[in-house]
Motif scaffolding. Structure first.
Motif, PDB file in Angstrom:
ATOM      1  N   LEU A 235       0.819  -1.213   0.000  1.00 55.78           N
ATOM      2  CA  LEU A 235       0.000   0.000   0.000  1.00 55.78           C
ATOM      3  C   LEU A 235       0.855   1.267   0.000  1.00 55.78           C
ATOM      4  O   LEU A 235       0.540   2.250  -0.670  1.00 55.78           O
ATOM      5  N   ILE A 236       1.949   1.245   0.762  1.00 56.72           N
ATOM      6  CA  ILE A 236       2.749   2.453   0.957  1.00 56.72           C
ATOM      7  C   ILE A 236       3.839   2.607  -0.106  1.00 56.72           C
ATOM      8  O   ILE A 236       4.171   3.733  -0.504  1.00 56.72           O
ATOM      9  N   LEU A 237       4.380   1.494  -0.588  1.00 57.35           N
ATOM     10  CA  LEU A 237       5.551   1.576  -1.470  1.00 57.35           C
ATOM     11  C   LEU A 237       5.289   2.317  -2.783  1.00 57.35           C
ATOM     12  O   LEU A 237       6.131   3.137  -3.196  1.00 57.35           O
ATOM     13  N   PRO A 238       4.190   2.076  -3.501  1.00 60.33           N
ATOM     14  CA  PRO A 238       3.982   2.827  -4.756  1.00 60.33           C
ATOM     15  C   PRO A 238       3.996   4.344  -4.573  1.00 60.33           C
ATOM     16  O   PRO A 238       4.658   5.040  -5.361  1.00 60.33           O
ATOM     17  N   PRO A 239       3.297   4.917  -3.562  1.00 60.48           N
ATOM     18  CA  PRO A 239       3.419   6.362  -3.367  1.00 60.48           C
ATOM     19  C   PRO A 239       4.846   6.801  -3.034  1.00 60.48           C
ATOM     20  O   PRO A 239       5.264   7.902  -3.434  1.00 60.48           O
ATOM     21  N   VAL A 240       5.589   5.963  -2.313  1.00 62.73           N
ATOM     22  CA  VAL A 240       6.982   6.289  -2.013  1.00 62.73           C
ATOM     23  C   VAL A 240       7.796   6.356  -3.298  1.00 62.73           C
ATOM     24  O   VAL A 240       8.581   7.296  -3.517  1.00 62.73           O
ATOM     25  N   VAL A 241       7.617   5.379  -4.173  1.00 63.77           N
ATOM     26  CA  VAL A 241       8.369   5.326  -5.435  1.00 63.77           C
ATOM     27  C   VAL A 241       8.042   6.538  -6.299  1.00 63.77           C
ATOM     28  O   VAL A 241       8.943   7.213  -6.817  1.00 63.77           O
ATOM     29  N   ILE A 242       6.748   6.828  -6.447  1.00 65.41           N
ATOM     30  CA  ILE A 242       6.378   7.940  -7.325  1.00 65.41           C
ATOM     31  C   ILE A 242       6.839   9.267  -6.736  1.00 65.41           C
ATOM     32  O   ILE A 242       7.183  10.205  -7.471  1.00 65.41           O
ATOM     33  N   GLY A 243       6.886   9.351  -5.418  1.00 65.00           N
ATOM     34  CA  GLY A 243       7.351  10.579  -4.794  1.00 65.00           C
ATOM     35  C   GLY A 243       8.851  10.773  -4.920  1.00 65.00           C
ATOM     36  O   GLY A 243       9.337  11.910  -5.015  1.00 65.00           O
ATOM     37  N   LEU A 244       9.618   9.683  -4.961  1.00 65.22           N
ATOM     38  CA  LEU A 244      11.080   9.771  -5.007  1.00 65.22           C
ATOM     39  C   LEU A 244      11.632   9.847  -6.419  1.00 65.22           C
ATOM     40  O   LEU A 244      12.605  10.571  -6.669  1.00 65.22           O
ATOM     41  N   VAL A 245      11.045   9.072  -7.349  1.00 60.66           N
ATOM     42  CA  VAL A 245      11.636   9.000  -8.691  1.00 60.66           C
ATOM     43  C   VAL A 245      10.663   9.323  -9.809  1.00 60.66           C
ATOM     44  O   VAL A 245      11.027   9.254 -10.986  1.00 60.66           O
ATOM     45  N   GLY A 246       9.401   9.638  -9.479  1.00 57.08           N
ATOM     46  CA  GLY A 246       8.483  10.096 -10.512  1.00 57.08           C
ATOM     47  C   GLY A 246       7.553   9.035 -11.050  1.00 57.08           C
ATOM     48  O   GLY A 246       7.730   7.832 -10.824  1.00 57.08           O
ATOM     49  N   ALA A 247       6.536   9.493 -11.802  1.00 59.79           N
ATOM     50  CA  ALA A 247       5.486   8.610 -12.306  1.00 59.79           C
ATOM     51  C   ALA A 247       6.008   7.613 -13.331  1.00 59.79           C
ATOM     52  O   ALA A 247       5.579   6.460 -13.361  1.00 59.79           O
ATOM     53  N   GLU A 248       6.946   8.039 -14.192  1.00 61.33           N
ATOM     54  CA  GLU A 248       7.443   7.121 -15.221  1.00 61.33           C
ATOM     55  C   GLU A 248       8.175   5.942 -14.586  1.00 61.33           C
ATOM     56  O   GLU A 248       7.940   4.781 -14.953  1.00 61.33           O
ATOM     57  N   ASN A 250       7.694   4.850 -11.643  1.00 55.55           N
ATOM     58  CA  ASN A 250       6.703   4.068 -10.914  1.00 55.55           C
ATOM     59  C   ASN A 250       5.971   3.104 -11.844  1.00 55.55           C
ATOM     60  O   ASN A 250       5.575   2.010 -11.429  1.00 55.55           O
ATOM     61  N   ALA A 251       5.791   3.482 -13.104  1.00 59.90           N
ATOM     62  CA  ALA A 251       5.180   2.570 -14.068  1.00 59.90           C
ATOM     63  C   ALA A 251       6.055   1.335 -14.267  1.00 59.90           C
ATOM     64  O   ALA A 251       5.560   0.209 -14.320  1.00 59.90           O
ATOM     65  N   TYR A 252       7.368   1.549 -14.367  1.00 58.97           N
ATOM     66  CA  TYR A 252       8.289   0.423 -14.509  1.00 58.97           C
ATOM     67  C   TYR A 252       8.285  -0.434 -13.244  1.00 58.97           C
ATOM     68  O   TYR A 252       8.339  -1.668 -13.306  1.00 58.97           O
ATOM     69  N   PHE A 253       8.224   0.249 -12.100  1.00 56.03           N
ATOM     70  CA  PHE A 253       8.205  -0.471 -10.827  1.00 56.03           C
ATOM     71  C   PHE A 253       6.927  -1.293 -10.687  1.00 56.03           C
ATOM     72  O   PHE A 253       6.959  -2.442 -10.211  1.00 56.03           O
ATOM     73  N   ALA A 254       5.794  -0.725 -11.090  1.00 51.03           N
ATOM     74  CA  ALA A 254       4.501  -1.356 -10.852  1.00 51.03           C
ATOM     75  C   ALA A 254       4.385  -2.704 -11.534  1.00 51.03           C
ATOM     76  O   ALA A 254       3.865  -3.667 -10.943  1.00 51.03           O
ATOM     77  N   ILE A 255       4.857  -2.813 -12.774  1.00 44.82           N
ATOM     78  CA  ILE A 255       4.692  -4.062 -13.495  1.00 44.82           C
ATOM     79  C   ILE A 255       5.557  -5.165 -12.878  1.00 44.82           C
ATOM     80  O   ILE A 255       5.156  -6.322 -12.793  1.00 44.82           O
ATOM     81  N   VAL A 256       6.757  -4.803 -12.416  1.00 46.79           N
ATOM     82  CA  VAL A 256       7.615  -5.795 -11.750  1.00 46.79           C
ATOM     83  C   VAL A 256       7.008  -6.184 -10.407  1.00 46.79           C
ATOM     84  O   VAL A 256       6.921  -7.372 -10.057  1.00 46.79           O
ATOM     85  N   TRP A 257       6.575  -5.191  -9.668  1.00 49.29           N
ATOM     86  CA  TRP A 257       6.028  -5.449  -8.335  1.00 49.29           C
ATOM     87  C   TRP A 257       4.759  -6.293  -8.404  1.00 49.29           C
ATOM     88  O   TRP A 257       4.497  -7.102  -7.508  1.00 49.29           O
ATOM     89  N   SER A 258       3.969  -6.119  -9.468  1.00 49.79           N
ATOM     90  CA  SER A 258       2.751  -6.917  -9.603  1.00 49.79           C
ATOM     91  C   SER A 258       3.092  -8.389  -9.788  1.00 49.79           C
ATOM     92  O   SER A 258       2.407  -9.270  -9.245  1.00 49.79           O
ATOM     93  N   LEU A 259       4.144  -8.686 -10.545  1.00 49.29           N
ATOM     94  CA  LEU A 259       4.562 -10.075 -10.735  1.00 49.29           C
ATOM     95  C   LEU A 259       5.083 -10.672  -9.435  1.00 49.29           C
ATOM     96  O   LEU A 259       4.747 -11.799  -9.072  1.00 49.29           O
ATOM     97  N   TRP A 377      17.209   4.055  -0.133  1.00 53.42           N
ATOM     98  CA  TRP A 377      17.995   3.562  -1.267  1.00 53.42           C
ATOM     99  C   TRP A 377      17.418   3.916  -2.627  1.00 53.42           C
ATOM    100  O   TRP A 377      18.160   4.066  -3.599  1.00 53.42           O
ATOM    101  N   ILE A 378      16.090   4.027  -2.746  1.00 54.89           N
ATOM    102  CA  ILE A 378      15.511   4.365  -4.052  1.00 54.89           C
ATOM    103  C   ILE A 378      15.968   5.749  -4.488  1.00 54.89           C
ATOM    104  O   ILE A 378      16.275   5.976  -5.668  1.00 54.89           O
ATOM    105  N   SER A 379      16.019   6.681  -3.558  1.00 57.96           N
ATOM    106  CA  SER A 379      16.462   8.032  -3.910  1.00 57.96           C
ATOM    107  C   SER A 379      17.928   8.062  -4.336  1.00 57.96           C
ATOM    108  O   SER A 379      18.334   8.937  -5.098  1.00 57.96           O
ATOM    109  N   ARG A 380      18.706   7.084  -3.882  1.00 55.50           N
ATOM    110  CA  ARG A 380      20.126   7.046  -4.218  1.00 55.50           C
ATOM    111  C   ARG A 380      20.425   6.147  -5.414  1.00 55.50           C
ATOM    112  O   ARG A 380      21.295   6.456  -6.232  1.00 55.50           O
ATOM    113  N   HIS A 381      19.727   5.014  -5.491  1.00 60.31           N
ATOM    114  CA  HIS A 381      20.074   4.000  -6.488  1.00 60.31           C
ATOM    115  C   HIS A 381      18.944   3.685  -7.460  1.00 60.31           C
ATOM    116  O   HIS A 381      19.070   2.752  -8.266  1.00 60.31           O
ATOM    117  N   GLY A 382      17.847   4.422  -7.412  1.00 59.70           N
ATOM    118  CA  GLY A 382      16.736   4.152  -8.312  1.00 59.70           C
ATOM    119  C   GLY A 382      15.969   2.909  -7.895  1.00 59.70           C
ATOM    120  O   GLY A 382      15.977   2.500  -6.728  1.00 59.70           O
TER     121      GLY A 382
END
Length: 425
Positions: A235-248, A250-259, A377-382
């Motif tokens: 629940l919390i991680l997607p908003p964290v990702v989009i807040g740190l590295v942006g919507a684009e 987060n789209a890449y993250f979402a498909i991996v995270w769903s699997l 780490w996401i803010s530092r290493h993507g």
């Protein structure tokens, strides 16, 4: 409680695994077809309705699925009344949550008419019962019943939604999901009801008794706490990702995270056959635990290999950006899956023992480590930071539970004796 000709823990687990793979695959096809047959705005709104209703029904069910799996096998004369009351409670709480959502949620984007809004509580109630019936089937050691229902739902709703595409918008998608769920849930309930009535008239196995209601309440509360702690990360991680590295990103993250999440959900479902079997057969609990851990490890290993080999190909189909940004994350997540076995095994063992606080503490620790490391780490290493966060979180969990788990598997832990195993006087 074990119905006649009921399959064992391996076959029940296989039924759930096959069902999970088939429904996930057909589900992917479903949304692809919907995207081709319906306008994008209608698909997006319908998907939001179904996703939100699924989430509200899950919270409204209060973790009663695990309660069924633990206590229905020892319910005896209460075998019919226990799940019946649970289904009513889940539906009622889900309906209340849905009404609250209609007051505070983004209804303008999700619903085109007031009639669609009025339909929403019914959608939540239906999905509540649809999900809980899976757990009742598993508790009866007939996971194959739930598997058949879910596979049939995946296929039939696709055919229905495609058939009404020319005359329906988002309501066609929603109704194809809900009406087919009602029909299949009712059909499964007819089968389950007959088996429950037989079980209610069947004397329980010697030494297996229903614990007092106070113990059951503590189990429900503790298990719901585990569910909430487990739900924190997705629940919390997607908003964290989009807040740190942006919507684009987060789209890449979402498909991996769903699997990855699909695999974790499958492994979580596999706890059910073990808990039901161990509750009904306490004298065989050590052997069942070893078999359960072996099943979990096998599923984790196969899934890890699949993500490492097939996963990058799936990302490539989604687009070059998904492949380049998502593949490193997927490889790290694949390496973390085997480490998740220990924490899930501990949770299942705690459910059998009705001592849930160790599992709750471990889940809170896992979520805290994961979210903290990802934020840093996401803010530092993507996106790779999320992969490393998952590895460390599962590694910490494994280190914490390793010794207790080894003691259980070796048969040296004598704390299995609980109130279910006290001989009736």
């Amino acid at each position: 409680m074990r119905t006649s000709a009921a399959p064992g823990i391996e076959r029940n687990s296989l039924a759930l695994a096959v069902s999970g793979v088939v429904t996930a695959g057909v589900g992917l096809v479903y949304w692809i077809v919907m995207g081709r047959l319906y306008p994008a705005t209608e698909v997006g709104a319908a998907a939001a309705v179904i996703t939100t209703a699924t989430m509200l029904s899950a919270f409204g069910n209060l973790g009663l699925g695990a309660y069924f799996e633990r206590f229905l096998p020892v319910a005896g004369a209460q075998s019919f009344s226990l799940p019946t009351r649970g289904l009513v409670v889940g539906a009622t709480v889900g309906a209340v949550l849905s009404l609250g959502f209609l007051v505070v949620g983004p209804t303008d984007e999700m619903f085109a008419t007031s009639a669609q809004m009025a339909l929403f509580p019914l959608v939540v109630v239906v999905l509540s019962g649809f999900a809980l019936l899976d757990h009742v089937s598993i508790a009866m050691q007939r996971a194959d019943w739930a598997a058949r229902k879910n596979i049939a739902h995946a296929v039939v709703k696709l055919l229905v939604a495609a058939g009404v595409a020319s005359v329906a918008g988002r309501l066609g998608i929603i109704l194809s999901w809900v009406l087919t769920a009602i029909v299949l849930a009712v059909a499964l309930w007819v089968v389950i009801r007959r088996a429950l009535l037989v079980a209610a008239q069947t004397p329980p196995a010697e030494g297996v008794i229903m614990p007092p209601w106070s113990d059951q309440r503590r189990f429900i509360a503790g298990n719901f706490g585990i569910y909430v702690a487990t739900a924190l990360t997705p629940l919390i991680l997607p908003p964290v990702v989009i807040g740190l590295v942006g919507a684009e990103e987060n789209a890449y993250f979402a498909i991996v995270w769903s699997l990855v999440s699909a695999v974790i959900v499958l492994m979580t479902m596999l706890m059910g056959p073990y808990v039901a079997a161990a509750s009904a057969q306490p004298s065989d609990v050590v052997s069942l635990t070893r078999r359960f851990v072996a099943i979990l490890a096998s599923v984790a290993g196969v899934s890890s290999i699949g993500l490492l080999t097939v996963g990058p190909f799936l990302l490539q189909l989604a687009g070059p950006g998904y492949a380049s940004a998502g593949t490193p994350l997927m490889r790290l997540a694949a390496l973390a899956l085997p480490l998740a076995v220990a924490g899930l095994a501990l949770t299942a063992i705690c459910r059998v023992r009705r001592k849930l606080w160790p599992a709750l503490l471990v889940q809170v620790l896992n979520a805290s480590v994961m979210l903290t490391l990802c934020t840093v780490w996401i803010s530092r290493h993507g996106l790779q930071g999320a992969g490393w966060g998952l590895i460390v979180a599962e590694g910490v969990t494994t280190a914490v539970v390793a010794i207790p788990l080894i003691r259980v598997l070796s048969g040296r832990d004598r704390r299995w004796a609980d109130q279910d195993q006290v001989q009736q006087s």
